[in-house]
Motif scaffolding. Sequence first.
Motif, PDB file in Angstrom:
ATOM      1  N   UNK A  42      -3.695  46.021 -11.933  1.00 32.90           N
ATOM      2  CA  UNK A  42      -4.167  47.389 -12.158  1.00 32.90           C
ATOM      3  C   UNK A  42      -3.254  48.408 -11.510  1.00 32.90           C
ATOM      4  N   UNK A  43      -2.831  48.101 -10.285  1.00 36.75           N
ATOM      5  CA  UNK A  43      -1.888  48.989  -9.587  1.00 36.75           C
ATOM      6  C   UNK A  43      -0.573  49.084 -10.351  1.00 36.75           C
ATOM      7  N   UNK A  44      -0.067  47.931 -10.822  1.00 37.56           N
ATOM      8  CA  UNK A  44       1.202  47.917 -11.557  1.00 37.56           C
ATOM      9  C   UNK A  44       1.096  48.699 -12.861  1.00 37.56           C
ATOM     10  N   UNK A  45      -0.059  48.632 -13.513  1.00 41.59           N
ATOM     11  CA  UNK A  45      -0.249  49.360 -14.775  1.00 41.59           C
ATOM     12  C   UNK A  45      -0.196  50.863 -14.558  1.00 41.59           C
ATOM     13  N   UNK A  46      -0.641  51.307 -13.381  1.00 46.72           N
ATOM     14  CA  UNK A  46      -0.610  52.740 -13.067  1.00 46.72           C
ATOM     15  C   UNK A  46       0.786  53.179 -12.658  1.00 46.72           C
ATOM     16  N   UNK A  47       1.415  52.411 -11.759  1.00 44.03           N
ATOM     17  CA  UNK A  47       2.699  52.832 -11.200  1.00 44.03           C
ATOM     18  C   UNK A  47       3.885  52.551 -12.122  1.00 44.03           C
ATOM     19  N   UNK A  92       5.135  42.537  -7.767  1.00 47.48           N
ATOM     20  CA  UNK A  92       5.709  43.594  -6.928  1.00 47.48           C
ATOM     21  C   UNK A  92       4.614  44.440  -6.300  1.00 47.48           C
ATOM     22  N   UNK A  93       3.571  44.715  -7.069  1.00 43.04           N
ATOM     23  CA  UNK A  93       2.460  45.503  -6.545  1.00 43.04           C
ATOM     24  C   UNK A  93       1.746  44.759  -5.427  1.00 43.04           C
ATOM     25  N   UNK A  94       1.531  43.461  -5.602  1.00 44.11           N
ATOM     26  CA  UNK A  94       0.859  42.672  -4.567  1.00 44.11           C
ATOM     27  C   UNK A  94       1.635  42.707  -3.252  1.00 44.11           C
ATOM     28  N   UNK A  95       2.965  42.675  -3.357  1.00 44.43           N
ATOM     29  CA  UNK A  95       3.813  42.738  -2.165  1.00 44.43           C
ATOM     30  C   UNK A  95       3.647  44.077  -1.456  1.00 44.43           C
TER      31      UNK A  95
END
Length: 308
Positions: free
Chosen positions: A223-228, A237-240
């Motif tokens: 979800x974070x990656x889809x936004x950023x 990359x987002x999890x890191x």
Amino acid sequence: MIQYLPFEKPIEALDKHVADLAAHAEGTEEARMLRERADKLLADTYARLSPWERTLVARHPQRPRFERLVAGLFSEFIPIAGDRTFGDDQAIIGGFACFEGRKVMVIGHVKGEDTPGRLKHNFGMARPEGYRKAIRLMELADRFGLPVVTLVDTPGAFPGIDAEARGQAEAIARSTEACLGLSVPLIAVIIGEGGSGGAVALAAANRVLMFEHAVYSVISPEGCASILWRSAAQGPAAAEAMKVTAGDLLKLGVIHRIVYEPRGGAHRDAEETVKRLTLALRAELDALSAMSPAELRNEREEFFLRLG
């Protein structure tokens, strides 16, 4: 049979070799050395997992979840249904139980163990009536002076239109408020995924414990990656960047204790996992039982104010 994750392909190949050799030459020196090599590979792999790989372990379909942990940790579990307003949400289940002779209230997210179970429990994503049921159970625990133990395992609260129409945000806020206002000890355990407000609604606790390979975050990595990055493929990359792992969160002061899992993850030894969680819960309940209601409330409020 263990289901292997993508990063476990070398482990899978070696385990198959060990099994083949055991079938034809069990007890030989070669079989013993190969078994030791496989065990070392498993230990080394899990000692250096990336945040994304830990996320995959937290979601493992064979990971011991609410039903198995409750059966191992507690006796005399009596589930209580319904929120007395709308219905009975199967994504959150709770009730009275005994922990080593001590009466407690247990509440947790239920993801389901197989496909029919996951559909029944909506993959652990609760609607408002689930959080209102949790509030009802916490109020019952407060009335009877029972410690509360919550087992948190959800990608997040259900985002559907029906849930929003019935006041999802308000129900989550009220559940968080109920946690903070309890006059009895509250221990939350992040057993798999701790996603967003749907997790915090059961985790605003005196002690937040977290399994070694669980994850806890404001949004899923995808979800974070889809936004950023406009792509869920950037989830690793987002999890890191998000610091979702137990080690990172302990350093940041978001959790109080890590419950270390057996070698290769909780899904490889559910019985040992239960034993380790039993020891942690016993220690925390013993410590919290000496505190007054005012001390318990103040400690929770101060802890979560510091996080802000």
